[in-house]
Design an enzyme around this catalytic site. Structure first.
Site, PDB file in Angstrom:
ATOM      1  N   HIS A 205       4.185 -15.188   5.454  1.00  0.00           N
ATOM      2  CA  HIS A 205       3.132 -14.316   5.985  1.00  0.00           C
ATOM      3  C   HIS A 205       2.779 -13.306   4.899  1.00  0.00           C
ATOM      4  O   HIS A 205       3.648 -12.776   4.219  1.00  0.00           O
ATOM      5  CB  HIS A 205       3.624 -13.605   7.242  1.00  0.00           C
ATOM      6  CG  HIS A 205       2.737 -12.477   7.654  1.00  0.00           C
ATOM      7  ND1 HIS A 205       1.382 -12.648   7.840  1.00  0.00           N
ATOM      8  CD2 HIS A 205       2.997 -11.164   7.886  1.00  0.00           C
ATOM      9  CE1 HIS A 205       0.861 -11.479   8.183  1.00  0.00           C
ATOM     10  NE2 HIS A 205       1.807 -10.572   8.212  1.00  0.00           N
TER      11      HIS A 205
ATOM     12  N   ASN B 238      -3.909  -8.839   4.766  1.00  0.00           N
ATOM     13  CA  ASN B 238      -3.060  -9.324   5.863  1.00  0.00           C
ATOM     14  C   ASN B 238      -3.966  -9.841   6.983  1.00  0.00           C
ATOM     15  O   ASN B 238      -4.628  -9.058   7.657  1.00  0.00           O
ATOM     16  CB  ASN B 238      -2.175  -8.163   6.347  1.00  0.00           C
ATOM     17  CG  ASN B 238      -1.237  -8.557   7.475  1.00  0.00           C
ATOM     18  OD1 ASN B 238      -1.396  -9.616   8.079  1.00  0.00           O
ATOM     19  ND2 ASN B 238      -0.290  -7.699   7.763  1.00  0.00           N
TER      20      ASN B 238
ATOM     21  N   CYS C  16       1.701 -10.851  13.842  1.00  0.00           N
ATOM     22  CA  CYS C  16       1.717 -11.534  12.538  1.00  0.00           C
ATOM     23  C   CYS C  16       2.661 -12.737  12.506  1.00  0.00           C
ATOM     24  O   CYS C  16       2.556 -13.584  11.627  1.00  0.00           O
ATOM     25  CB  CYS C  16       2.080 -10.556  11.435  1.00  0.00           C
ATOM     26  SG  CYS C  16       0.884  -9.225  11.278  1.00  0.00           S
TER      27      CYS C  16
HETATM   28  O1  UT7 Z   1       2.094  -7.837   8.972  1.00  0.00           O
HETATM   29  C1  UT7 Z   1       2.835  -7.037   9.827  1.00  0.00           C
HETATM   30  C2  UT7 Z   1       3.844  -6.328   9.121  1.00  0.00           C
HETATM   31  N1  UT7 Z   1       3.302  -5.226   8.359  1.00  0.00           N
HETATM   32  C3  UT7 Z   1       3.866  -4.926   7.231  1.00  0.00           C
HETATM   33  O2  UT7 Z   1       4.743  -5.642   6.823  1.00  0.00           O
HETATM   34  C4  UT7 Z   1       3.483  -3.642   6.513  1.00  0.00           C
HETATM   35  C5  UT7 Z   1       4.706  -3.033   5.936  1.00  0.00           C
HETATM   36  N2  UT7 Z   1       4.485  -1.802   5.236  1.00  0.00           N
HETATM   37  C6  UT7 Z   1       3.818  -1.702   4.073  1.00  0.00           C
HETATM   38  O3  UT7 Z   1       3.294  -2.676   3.580  1.00  0.00           O
HETATM   39  C7  UT7 Z   1       3.801  -0.379   3.362  1.00  0.00           C
HETATM   40  O4  UT7 Z   1       4.694   0.507   4.012  1.00  0.00           O
HETATM   41  C8  UT7 Z   1       2.387   0.270   3.299  1.00  0.00           C
HETATM   42  C9  UT7 Z   1       1.532  -0.514   2.299  1.00  0.00           C
HETATM   43  C10 UT7 Z   1       1.761   0.271   4.654  1.00  0.00           C
HETATM   44  C11 UT7 Z   1       2.502   1.704   2.784  1.00  0.00           C
HETATM   45  O5  UT7 Z   1       3.172   1.744   1.537  1.00  0.00           O
HETATM   46  P1  UT7 Z   1       4.327   2.813   1.289  1.00  0.00           P
HETATM   47  O6  UT7 Z   1       4.738   2.661  -0.111  1.00  0.00           O
HETATM   48  O7  UT7 Z   1       5.368   2.585   2.346  1.00  0.00           O
HETATM   49  O8  UT7 Z   1       3.562   4.190   1.478  1.00  0.00           O
HETATM   50  P2  UT7 Z   1       3.841   5.350   2.519  1.00  0.00           P
HETATM   51  O9  UT7 Z   1       3.448   4.926   3.888  1.00  0.00           O
HETATM   52  O10 UT7 Z   1       5.219   5.856   2.306  1.00  0.00           O
HETATM   53  O11 UT7 Z   1       2.792   6.437   2.019  1.00  0.00           O
HETATM   54  C12 UT7 Z   1       2.936   7.039   0.726  1.00  0.00           C
HETATM   55  C13 UT7 Z   1       1.767   7.979   0.517  1.00  0.00           C
HETATM   56  C14 UT7 Z   1       1.535   8.932   1.687  1.00  0.00           C
HETATM   57  O12 UT7 Z   1       1.162  10.184   1.151  1.00  0.00           O
HETATM   58  P3  UT7 Z   1       2.243  11.394   1.121  1.00  0.00           P
HETATM   59  O13 UT7 Z   1       2.590  11.624   2.559  1.00  0.00           O
HETATM   60  O14 UT7 Z   1       3.379  10.879   0.302  1.00  0.00           O
HETATM   61  O15 UT7 Z   1       1.463  12.489   0.485  1.00  0.00           O
HETATM   62  C15 UT7 Z   1       0.312   8.344   2.379  1.00  0.00           C
HETATM   63  O16 UT7 Z   1      -0.450   9.299   3.061  1.00  0.00           O
HETATM   64  O17 UT7 Z   1       0.553   7.231   0.355  1.00  0.00           O
HETATM   65  C16 UT7 Z   1      -0.449   7.777   1.220  1.00  0.00           C
HETATM   66  N3  UT7 Z   1      -1.352   6.713   1.608  1.00  0.00           N
HETATM   67  C17 UT7 Z   1      -2.466   6.379   0.927  1.00  0.00           C
HETATM   68  N4  UT7 Z   1      -3.018   6.894  -0.172  1.00  0.00           N
HETATM   69  C18 UT7 Z   1      -4.149   6.316  -0.610  1.00  0.00           C
HETATM   70  C19 UT7 Z   1      -1.230   5.878   2.676  1.00  0.00           C
HETATM   71  N5  UT7 Z   1      -2.255   5.014   2.696  1.00  0.00           N
HETATM   72  C20 UT7 Z   1      -3.044   5.303   1.629  1.00  0.00           C
HETATM   73  C21 UT7 Z   1      -4.224   4.763   1.123  1.00  0.00           C
HETATM   74  N6  UT7 Z   1      -4.745   5.299  -0.012  1.00  0.00           N
HETATM   75  N7  UT7 Z   1      -4.851   3.718   1.721  1.00  0.00           N
END
Ligand code: UT7
Length: 330
Positions: free
Chosen positions: A257, A287, A115
């Site tokens: 980005h 993204n 990225c």
């Molecule tokens: O470009 C390269 C760099 N990349 C980035 O900068 C990405 C950086 N990270 C992020 O943008 C965020 O961490 C994400 C958008 C990927 C995830 O958001 P988050 O608030 O950190 O969520 P999380 O990973 O802590 O997940 C929270 C919950 C989990 O469920 P439990 O374990 O709490 O029950 C996930 O399983 O959300 C769940 N979850 C979803 N639920 C519905 C994860 N993906 C999804 C989804 N739909 N698509």
């Protein structure tokens, strides 16, 4: 006295036609529009058509950038293409684009910084120009990230999209006398790139020619990447400002980005930049990895937001981990 500097002579971008909404994704995986919008700000993404390759997107963005710069491919002596999703393992996608542009001379190569790829490519191009090894460089960020997604992994497949953006960098000589402020003259003021391979397990593809002989799929520990992104981006932005003796309040436009609206908001908040000074496309593009900055830049230049003389800050962070920034006087 004069000094060589590169400036952005033109920009262009291209998005595949097919729009895929969050609702459409929610029909095949366990997710919802509400979750995706609230956690990422993404509403839809573009997905390349069957047979539409990274080089096809890159070529269309390149043609638009050349038109905008009022140049042709004959004017180019270098093509640098940032991508994580090349058409083939080799040759580089850049050489494919070079052939599509009907360039008979010059050189072309790919850059891999995920990225952050566009910032890395811009930095290389700027340094080629400053060193006198190139006069006019086409810098492209192009991706078909949809091809390396695991469409059953809801934690990654909702986040990415396909697209391409390009800029034409050109050499000129700026006045460097003591009574002239060179920072006020157009061009790339400085670029700053970093990586830390100790964090490669936070965001990677679980395949590759040497390891598995398969293409593999994106794997990410999103929460950890998020944490590093917010810290590293604020740090590299300050590095760029300090190198040019500017304050955060001097920035006219932040063109980041586009990974996650929450990362953009957090970075802007840390820098004290109001939301209306941040160019945001993540809601419509998701993204697009190396393509996201030139896509956002092109949009803000063409709709008249970015104006001559303004100070533009570009920044990115991605797999590697890699991160970087560029300060540009438009
Ligand atoms: O470009 C390269 C760099 N990349 C980035 O900068 C990405 C950086 N990270 C992020 O943008 C965020 O961490 C994400 C958008 C990927 C995830 O958001 P988050 O608030 O950190 O969520 P999380 O990973 O802590 O997940 C929270 C919950 C989990 O469920 P439990 O374990 O709490 O029950 C996930 O399983 O959300 C769940 N979850 C979803 N639920 C519905 C994860 N993906 C999804 C989804 N739909 N698509």
């Amino acid at each position: 006295m004069t000094l060589p500097r590169s400036y952005i002579a033109g920009c262009g971008s291209y998005l595949p036609e097919r729009r895929v909404s969050n609702e459409e994704l929610a029909q095949t995986i366990d997710t919802s529009d509400e979750w995706i919008v609230s956690r990422t700000g993404i509403k839809e993404r573009r997905i390349a058509a069957d047979g539409e390759l990274t080089s096809d997107l890159a070529y269309k963005a390149a043609i638009r950038a050349l038109e905008h710069a009022q140049m042709t491919a004959d004017d180019l002596d270098l093509v640098i293409l940032a991508t994580t999703t090349p058409d083939r393992t080799f040759p580089s996608t850049a050489t494919r684009v070079q052939a599509m542009l009907n360039m008979k001379s010059g050189a072309a190569f790919d850059v891999q910084a995920v990225c952050s790829g566009f910032i890395f490519a811009l930095s290389i191009a700027d340094n080629f120009i400053r060193a006198g090894q190139a006069e006019t460089v086409l810098v492209i960020g192009a991706e078909t990230f949809s091809r390396i997604l695991d469409w059953e992994d809801r934690t990654t497949c909702v986040l990415f999209g396909d697209g391409a953006g390009a800029v034409v960098l050109r050499k000129e000589h700026i006045e460097a006398d003591s009574d002239v402020d060179s920072r006020e003259q157009r061009g790339i003021l400085s670029t700053h790139i970093h990586s830390d391979g100790n964090y490669s397990n936070l965001l990677y593809v679980d395949g590759g020619p040497s390891s598995t002989q398969t293409t593999g799929h994106v794997r990410m520990i999103g929460r950890e990447v998020f944490r590093h992104a917010v810290v590293n981006l604020a740090w590299v932005v300050d590095e760029a400002l300090k190198a040019n003796n500017y304050q955060r309040s001097d920035i006219d436009w932040l063109v980041p980005h586009q990974a996650n609206k929450r990362i953009l908001d957090s970075t802007a908040r840390k820098l004290g930049i109001p939301e209306e000074k941040v160019v945001i496309t993540v809601d419509r593009h998701a993204n697009t990895s190396a393509a996201s900055i030139p896509l956002a830049l092109d949009e803000a230049v063409r709709d008249g937001r970015i104006k001559q003389g303004e100070l533009i800050l570009l920044e990115a962070m991605g797999g590697g981990l890699t991160w970087g920034a560029a300060l540009v006087r438009w």
